[in-house]
Design a protein around this motif. Structure first.
Motif, PDB file in Angstrom:
ATOM      1  N   PHE A 167       0.836  -1.205   0.000  1.00 43.94           N
ATOM      2  CA  PHE A 167       0.000   0.000   0.000  1.00 43.94           C
ATOM      3  C   PHE A 167       0.873   1.259   0.000  1.00 43.94           C
ATOM      4  O   PHE A 167       0.655   2.177  -0.771  1.00 43.94           O
ATOM      5  N   GLN A 168       1.887   1.288   0.868  1.00 40.69           N
ATOM      6  CA  GLN A 168       2.770   2.456   0.964  1.00 40.69           C
ATOM      7  C   GLN A 168       3.555   2.657  -0.333  1.00 40.69           C
ATOM      8  O   GLN A 168       3.684   3.784  -0.819  1.00 40.69           O
ATOM      9  N   PHE A 201       3.836   0.226  10.105  1.00 39.99           N
ATOM     10  CA  PHE A 201       2.734  -0.735  10.006  1.00 39.99           C
ATOM     11  C   PHE A 201       2.536  -1.395  11.364  1.00 39.99           C
ATOM     12  O   PHE A 201       3.492  -1.808  12.013  1.00 39.99           O
ATOM     13  N   ASP A 202       1.292  -1.499  11.798  1.00 36.97           N
ATOM     14  CA  ASP A 202       0.975  -2.089  13.096  1.00 36.97           C
ATOM     15  C   ASP A 202      -0.310  -2.902  12.955  1.00 36.97           C
ATOM     16  O   ASP A 202      -1.381  -2.351  12.689  1.00 36.97           O
ATOM     17  N   THR A 204     -19.510  -8.697   8.178  1.00 35.37           N
ATOM     18  CA  THR A 204     -18.263  -8.289   8.842  1.00 35.37           C
ATOM     19  C   THR A 204     -17.345  -7.684   7.787  1.00 35.37           C
ATOM     20  O   THR A 204     -17.427  -8.028   6.604  1.00 35.37           O
ATOM     21  N   MET A 205     -16.505  -6.779   8.252  1.00 39.51           N
ATOM     22  CA  MET A 205     -15.550  -6.110   7.374  1.00 39.51           C
ATOM     23  C   MET A 205     -14.239  -5.964   8.111  1.00 39.51           C
ATOM     24  O   MET A 205     -14.243  -5.779   9.320  1.00 39.51           O
ATOM     25  N   GLU A 206     -13.158  -6.010   7.349  1.00 39.56           N
ATOM     26  CA  GLU A 206     -11.866  -5.706   7.946  1.00 39.56           C
ATOM     27  C   GLU A 206     -11.599  -4.221   7.694  1.00 39.56           C
ATOM     28  O   GLU A 206     -11.776  -3.748   6.588  1.00 39.56           O
ATOM     29  N   ILE A 207     -11.233  -3.505   8.746  1.00 42.22           N
ATOM     30  CA  ILE A 207     -10.802  -2.112   8.597  1.00 42.22           C
ATOM     31  C   ILE A 207      -9.302  -2.112   8.857  1.00 42.22           C
ATOM     32  O   ILE A 207      -8.859  -2.497   9.932  1.00 42.22           O
ATOM     33  N   ASP A 208      -8.532  -1.696   7.844  1.00 44.20           N
ATOM     34  CA  ASP A 208      -7.086  -1.617   8.004  1.00 44.20           C
ATOM     35  C   ASP A 208      -6.696  -0.140   8.067  1.00 44.20           C
ATOM     36  O   ASP A 208      -6.571   0.526   7.051  1.00 44.20           O
ATOM     37  N   PHE A 209      -6.539   0.358   9.296  1.00 46.13           N
ATOM     38  CA  PHE A 209      -6.177   1.771   9.482  1.00 46.13           C
ATOM     39  C   PHE A 209      -4.782   2.078   8.936  1.00 46.13           C
ATOM     40  O   PHE A 209      -4.447   3.234   8.734  1.00 46.13           O
ATOM     41  N   ASN A 210      -3.970   1.031   8.675  1.00 47.99           N
ATOM     42  CA  ASN A 210      -2.663   1.238   8.055  1.00 47.99           C
ATOM     43  C   ASN A 210      -2.820   1.770   6.635  1.00 47.99           C
ATOM     44  O   ASN A 210      -1.869   2.275   6.052  1.00 47.99           O
ATOM     45  N   LYS A 211      -4.029   1.643   6.066  1.00 48.28           N
ATOM     46  CA  LYS A 211      -4.303   2.123   4.712  1.00 48.28           C
ATOM     47  C   LYS A 211      -5.042   3.466   4.729  1.00 48.28           C
ATOM     48  O   LYS A 211      -5.589   3.889   3.720  1.00 48.28           O
ATOM     49  N   ALA A 212      -5.046   4.119   5.877  1.00 48.58           N
ATOM     50  CA  ALA A 212      -5.673   5.448   5.980  1.00 48.58           C
ATOM     51  C   ALA A 212      -4.806   6.452   5.239  1.00 48.58           C
ATOM     52  O   ALA A 212      -3.583   6.454   5.385  1.00 48.58           O
ATOM     53  N   GLY A 222      -1.267   4.433   9.115  1.00 44.67           N
ATOM     54  CA  GLY A 222      -1.577   5.123   7.867  1.00 44.67           C
ATOM     55  C   GLY A 222      -0.656   6.294   7.603  1.00 44.67           C
ATOM     56  O   GLY A 222       0.447   6.400   8.165  1.00 44.67           O
ATOM     57  N   VAL A 223      -1.112   7.196   6.737  1.00 46.53           N
ATOM     58  CA  VAL A 223      -0.294   8.338   6.303  1.00 46.53           C
ATOM     59  C   VAL A 223      -0.265   9.413   7.382  1.00 46.53           C
ATOM     60  O   VAL A 223      -1.270   9.705   8.002  1.00 46.53           O
ATOM     61  N   LYS A 224       0.929   9.996   7.542  1.00 45.08           N
ATOM     62  CA  LYS A 224       1.080  11.123   8.472  1.00 45.08           C
ATOM     63  C   LYS A 224       0.821  12.427   7.741  1.00 45.08           C
ATOM     64  O   LYS A 224       0.611  12.438   6.527  1.00 45.08           O
TER      65      LYS A 224
END
Length: 192
Positions: free
Chosen positions: A21-22, A53-54, A148-156, A185-187
């Motif tokens: 993603f990054q 990533f966490d 159900t859904m997966e939310i990946d905040f690393n992709k914010a 996610g993005v800073k």
């Protein structure tokens, strides 16, 4: 006379990023045809700043659909409005607390090929204005098969407005405020 031709001074630098993603985001932001960056920012662009990533920030959420929700005008950073509806409410646990977020479906986007099942998850959290963009961040999602859904905040990621004021970006509704730090996610752009 003997000449040696060397390759152009412009070397191909490896695309920065710790996850796919990054790397994809950095490649898009470097690419003049896709990048929201202003020309002067893209010229020296080496990569966006991301939180590390966490996996803590990859959560399973229960989706409670809201099938009869009304279309409304989501405000943007310009006078434009985006016709959206609450597709459902996501219920999940993060950092030991329970949260819920509204997830939206765009009226115009659902008519666009490839986006028929696209959902939009904008959110605010306690890092906004500090490590992350003050206006909140977005996550792209697709309508799931089940509930159900997966939310990946690393992709914010940041709205394009964080990089260039020529864009019109939906403003994150206050009810999508998470009273916790989402260190994923993005800073914020341009803060080091």
């Amino acid at each position: 006379m003997f000449s040696v031709f060397t390759s152009c001074a412009q070397e191909k630098r490896a695309i920065k990023g710790e996850t796919e993603f990054q790397k994809e985001m950095n490649a898009d932001y470097k690419d003049a045809s896709k990048s929201p960056l202003k020309d002067k920012d893209r010229k020296n662009f080496k990569g966006l700043d991301f939180f590390k990533f966490d996996s803590t920030y990859v959560v399973k959420a229960v989706l409670k659909r809201t099938p009869n929700s009304k279309w409304f005008n989501m405000k943007t950073t310009t006078s434009r409005v985006s016709k959206e509806r609450v597709y459902g409410i996501l219920h999940f646990e993060l950092n030991g607390n329970s949260f819920n977020l509204e997830i939206y479906q765009g009226k115009d986007l659902m008519k666009k090929e490839g986006y028929e099942n696209y959902l939009f998850l904008p959110f605010l959290d306690e890092t906004n204005g500090l490590e992350s963009y003050g206006g909140g961040r977005y996550i792209d999602a697709r309508i799931p098969e089940g509930n159900t859904m997966e939310i990946d905040f690393n992709k914010a990621y940041n709205p394009y407005c964080a990089y260039n004021d020529k864009y019109s970006c939906p403003i994150v509704p206050r009810k999508n405020y998470l009273k916790t730090r989402v260190e994923a996610g993005v800073k914020a752009f341009g803060k080091h």
